[in-house]
Design a protein around this motif. Sequence first.
Motif, PDB file in Angstrom:
ATOM      1  N   GLU A  33       0.776  -1.074   0.081  1.00 32.93           N
ATOM      2  CA  GLU A  33      -0.011   0.179   0.117  1.00 32.93           C
ATOM      3  C   GLU A  33       0.739   0.980   0.019  1.00 32.93           C
ATOM      4  O   GLU A  33       1.732   1.314   0.500  1.00 32.93           O
ATOM      5  N   VAL A  34       0.440   2.135  -0.803  1.00 33.95           N
ATOM      6  CA  VAL A  34       1.292   3.548  -0.479  1.00 33.95           C
ATOM      7  C   VAL A  34       1.121   4.272   0.631  1.00 33.95           C
ATOM      8  O   VAL A  34       0.076   4.510   0.770  1.00 33.95           O
ATOM      9  N   ILE A  35       2.011   4.738   1.298  1.00 33.20           N
ATOM     10  CA  ILE A  35       2.327   5.831   2.546  1.00 33.20           C
ATOM     11  C   ILE A  35       2.459   6.591   2.007  1.00 33.20           C
ATOM     12  O   ILE A  35       1.128   7.715   2.360  1.00 33.20           O
ATOM     13  N   TYR A  36       2.931   7.402   1.019  1.00 34.49           N
ATOM     14  CA  TYR A  36       2.911   8.903   0.873  1.00 34.49           C
ATOM     15  C   TYR A  36       3.620   8.637  -1.002  1.00 34.49           C
ATOM     16  O   TYR A  36       5.042   7.609  -1.507  1.00 34.49           O
ATOM     17  N   HIS A  37       3.192   9.365  -1.903  1.00 37.93           N
ATOM     18  CA  HIS A  37       4.934  10.259  -2.248  1.00 37.93           C
ATOM     19  C   HIS A  37       4.735  11.436  -2.520  1.00 37.93           C
ATOM     20  O   HIS A  37       4.104  12.417  -2.345  1.00 37.93           O
ATOM     21  N   ALA A  38       6.041  11.774  -2.577  1.00 32.04           N
ATOM     22  CA  ALA A  38       6.891  13.001  -1.856  1.00 32.04           C
ATOM     23  C   ALA A  38       7.212  13.571  -3.494  1.00 32.04           C
ATOM     24  O   ALA A  38       8.407  13.494  -3.569  1.00 32.04           O
ATOM     25  N   ASP A  39       6.521  13.968  -4.787  1.00 31.49           N
ATOM     26  CA  ASP A  39       7.217  14.652  -5.767  1.00 31.49           C
ATOM     27  C   ASP A  39       7.782  15.559  -6.212  1.00 31.49           C
ATOM     28  O   ASP A  39       9.117  14.866  -6.365  1.00 31.49           O
ATOM     29  N   GLU A  40       7.806  16.305  -5.186  1.00 35.03           N
ATOM     30  CA  GLU A  40       9.181  17.246  -4.368  1.00 35.03           C
ATOM     31  C   GLU A  40      10.861  16.823  -4.549  1.00 35.03           C
ATOM     32  O   GLU A  40      11.638  17.145  -4.757  1.00 35.03           O
ATOM     33  N   TRP A  43      10.741  10.738  -4.891  1.00 36.76           N
ATOM     34  CA  TRP A  43      10.347   9.909  -3.700  1.00 36.76           C
ATOM     35  C   TRP A  43       9.352   9.216  -3.113  1.00 36.76           C
ATOM     36  O   TRP A  43       8.018   9.824  -3.056  1.00 36.76           O
ATOM     37  N   SER A  44       8.892   8.126  -3.333  1.00 33.61           N
ATOM     38  CA  SER A  44       7.746   7.407  -2.885  1.00 33.61           C
ATOM     39  C   SER A  44       7.895   6.230  -1.963  1.00 33.61           C
ATOM     40  O   SER A  44       8.404   5.805  -1.790  1.00 33.61           O
ATOM     41  N   GLU A  45       7.081   6.217  -1.252  1.00 34.49           N
ATOM     42  CA  GLU A  45       7.123   5.095  -0.182  1.00 34.49           C
ATOM     43  C   GLU A  45       5.848   4.184  -0.120  1.00 34.49           C
ATOM     44  O   GLU A  45       4.839   4.259   0.062  1.00 34.49           O
ATOM     45  N   MET A  46       6.233   2.788  -0.429  1.00 29.62           N
ATOM     46  CA  MET A  46       4.928   1.674   0.120  1.00 29.62           C
ATOM     47  C   MET A  46       5.285   1.233   1.327  1.00 29.62           C
ATOM     48  O   MET A  46       6.735   0.659   1.905  1.00 29.62           O
ATOM     49  N   GLN A  47       4.244   0.436   2.255  1.00 33.76           N
ATOM     50  CA  GLN A  47       4.144  -0.484   3.082  1.00 33.76           C
ATOM     51  C   GLN A  47       3.794  -1.510   2.235  1.00 33.76           C
ATOM     52  O   GLN A  47       3.137  -1.758   2.201  1.00 33.76           O
ATOM     53  N   THR A  48       4.907  -2.800   3.320  1.00 34.63           N
ATOM     54  CA  THR A  48       5.106  -3.776   2.821  1.00 34.63           C
ATOM     55  C   THR A  48       3.943  -4.758   3.857  1.00 34.63           C
ATOM     56  O   THR A  48       3.553  -4.416   4.786  1.00 34.63           O
ATOM     57  N   LYS A  49       3.880  -6.264   3.516  1.00 33.72           N
ATOM     58  CA  LYS A  49       3.147  -6.912   4.497  1.00 33.72           C
ATOM     59  C   LYS A  49       3.884  -7.009   5.534  1.00 33.72           C
ATOM     60  O   LYS A  49       3.493  -8.090   6.962  1.00 33.72           O
ATOM     61  N   THR A  50       5.042  -6.605   6.197  1.00 32.76           N
ATOM     62  CA  THR A  50       5.990  -7.133   6.787  1.00 32.76           C
ATOM     63  C   THR A  50       6.168  -5.479   7.966  1.00 32.76           C
ATOM     64  O   THR A  50       6.717  -4.875   7.110  1.00 32.76           O
ATOM     65  N   PRO A  51       4.705  -5.638   8.810  1.00 29.86           N
ATOM     66  CA  PRO A  51       5.426  -4.310   9.690  1.00 29.86           C
ATOM     67  C   PRO A  51       6.844  -3.671  10.153  1.00 29.86           C
ATOM     68  O   PRO A  51       7.423  -4.582  10.406  1.00 29.86           O
ATOM     69  N   GLY A  52       6.645  -2.483  10.788  1.00 34.71           N
ATOM     70  CA  GLY A  52       7.808  -2.275  10.446  1.00 34.71           C
ATOM     71  C   GLY A  52       8.809  -2.345   8.929  1.00 34.71           C
ATOM     72  O   GLY A  52      10.325  -1.328   9.178  1.00 34.71           O
TER      73      GLY A  52
END
Length: 122
Positions: A33-40, A43-52
């Motif tokens: 799941e996408v956590i956020y897109h920091a277009d400026e 960088w984008s960050e995604m939550q994997t199926k593993t906590p943390g």
Amino acid sequence: MSLISLQDTITIAMSVADRHASAAWYTDMLGFEVIYHADEAGWSEMQTKTPGVTLGLGEHTKPAPGNMVPVFGIADIDNARAKLEGADVKFDGETEVIEGMVKTATFYDPDGNALMLAQDLT
């Protein structure tokens, strides 16, 4: 006892040509799941199926295939860096700061593998 105290998070960072397309692929294929897109920041960050454990997607015109860098969360990057440098750990340049977002520092293990520390500034 370790030289520095890491937090309970890890981000696996990789270079991609199109963060949004890659995020869609990881969502569709692996259920991340996408956590956020920091277009400026490219960088984008995604939550994997593993906590943390998150997946970071850094956008580059010509990403190097097969490059992944584990990014370890740290509360005080300046203190940790000083301790590691005091133990002759080699760093790649200065600590980078994206104001209001993150401070990062890349360093190397004895075999030349890149690792990164990241301090959350949000």
